[in-house]
Design an enzyme around this catalytic site. Sequence first.
Site, PDB file in Angstrom:
ATOM      1  N   SER A 199       0.826  -1.205   0.000  1.00 14.00           N
ATOM      2  CA  SER A 199       0.000   0.000   0.000  1.00 14.00           C
ATOM      3  C   SER A 199       0.866   1.263   0.000  1.00 14.00           C
ATOM      4  O   SER A 199       1.766   1.404  -0.820  1.00 14.00           O
ATOM      5  CB  SER A 199      -0.955  -0.050   1.206  1.00 14.00           C
ATOM      6  OG  SER A 199      -1.969   0.910   1.097  1.00 14.00           O
ATOM      7  N   ASP A 253      -5.392  -4.086  -2.532  1.00 17.66           N
ATOM      8  CA  ASP A 253      -4.436  -3.633  -1.520  1.00 17.66           C
ATOM      9  C   ASP A 253      -3.712  -4.789  -0.826  1.00 17.66           C
ATOM     10  O   ASP A 253      -4.339  -5.708  -0.299  1.00 17.66           O
ATOM     11  CB  ASP A 253      -5.188  -2.811  -0.480  1.00 17.66           C
ATOM     12  CG  ASP A 253      -4.261  -2.099   0.482  1.00 17.66           C
ATOM     13  OD1 ASP A 253      -3.738  -2.766   1.390  1.00 17.66           O
ATOM     14  OD2 ASP A 253      -4.053  -0.884   0.319  1.00 17.66           O
TER      15      ASP A 253
END
Length: 286
Positions: free
Chosen positions: A42, A163
């Site tokens: 991320s 993610d």
Amino acid sequence: MCLLRNIGLVLEGGGMRGSYTAGVLDFLLDENIHFEYVVGTSAGACNGSSYVARQRGRNYKVMVEYGGHPEYISYKKILTHKQLIGMDFIFDTLPNQLVPFDYESFMNRSATFIVGTTDMKTGRAHFYDDFPDNKSLLQIIRAASSLPLIAPSIRYLGKDLMDGGISDPIPIQQSIHDGNKKHVIVLTRNEQYVKPTMKWNWLFRRKFKDYPRFTHALKMRHFVYNETLKVIRELERTDQAFVIRPISPLHVSRIERNREKLHNLYQKGYEDSQLKREELLRFLSS
């Protein structure tokens, strides 16, 4: 300092809390501390790419100076583009126009750079360390930063990705798996933090009904995160890990837009690293 071998730099995500990590990484660059191995998920992957390219200050410009830009985070985009985050702005306009990313320096890097994503079919982490061109690099990091309900998934080489923090929020196990004996870990939560159970599991099950293993990963995210913290504490206890983390709880959200808060968080990351400088250097040289 020469390139540090057999020591992994592990970067947690956390959205705009990554401003803290940006401060830490600029400190490392100022101290000429470079790792042979860098892994992030991320926002950790976003920050890590600029660190590997040795672009001191770039993360500050992206997260602090542009964090409040209307194209960065906008509730209007939920209605117009079905996403809260301006992913085209972050992963196209910023790196290619407003805050140019040094692709040449990145492609000529000496370090192994690894980006963690989540494979929606398996619900497991999938890591990438090969970036054939500029487009693939941005696409992989974009996938690693695409949170459910906030941004759409990314299709890359036959996989639907989201993610990386969902399946492996702090990729310490990947660093261990790849043979590193010691690890410097940058966290965006204070030591006392315990991740709570994720809300809205019913909504995730409905929206991602075709990906049951992915929804299970979302449901178990808090458990994986908290168990990973236990692993990190044991690594710290045995002098296998050095952790840089906020001393106190952060009052900055994942989607923070306030420039002053983001600037202060960046400064906190830099100053916390300064305070640990001697301790860090001893760890790296031992």
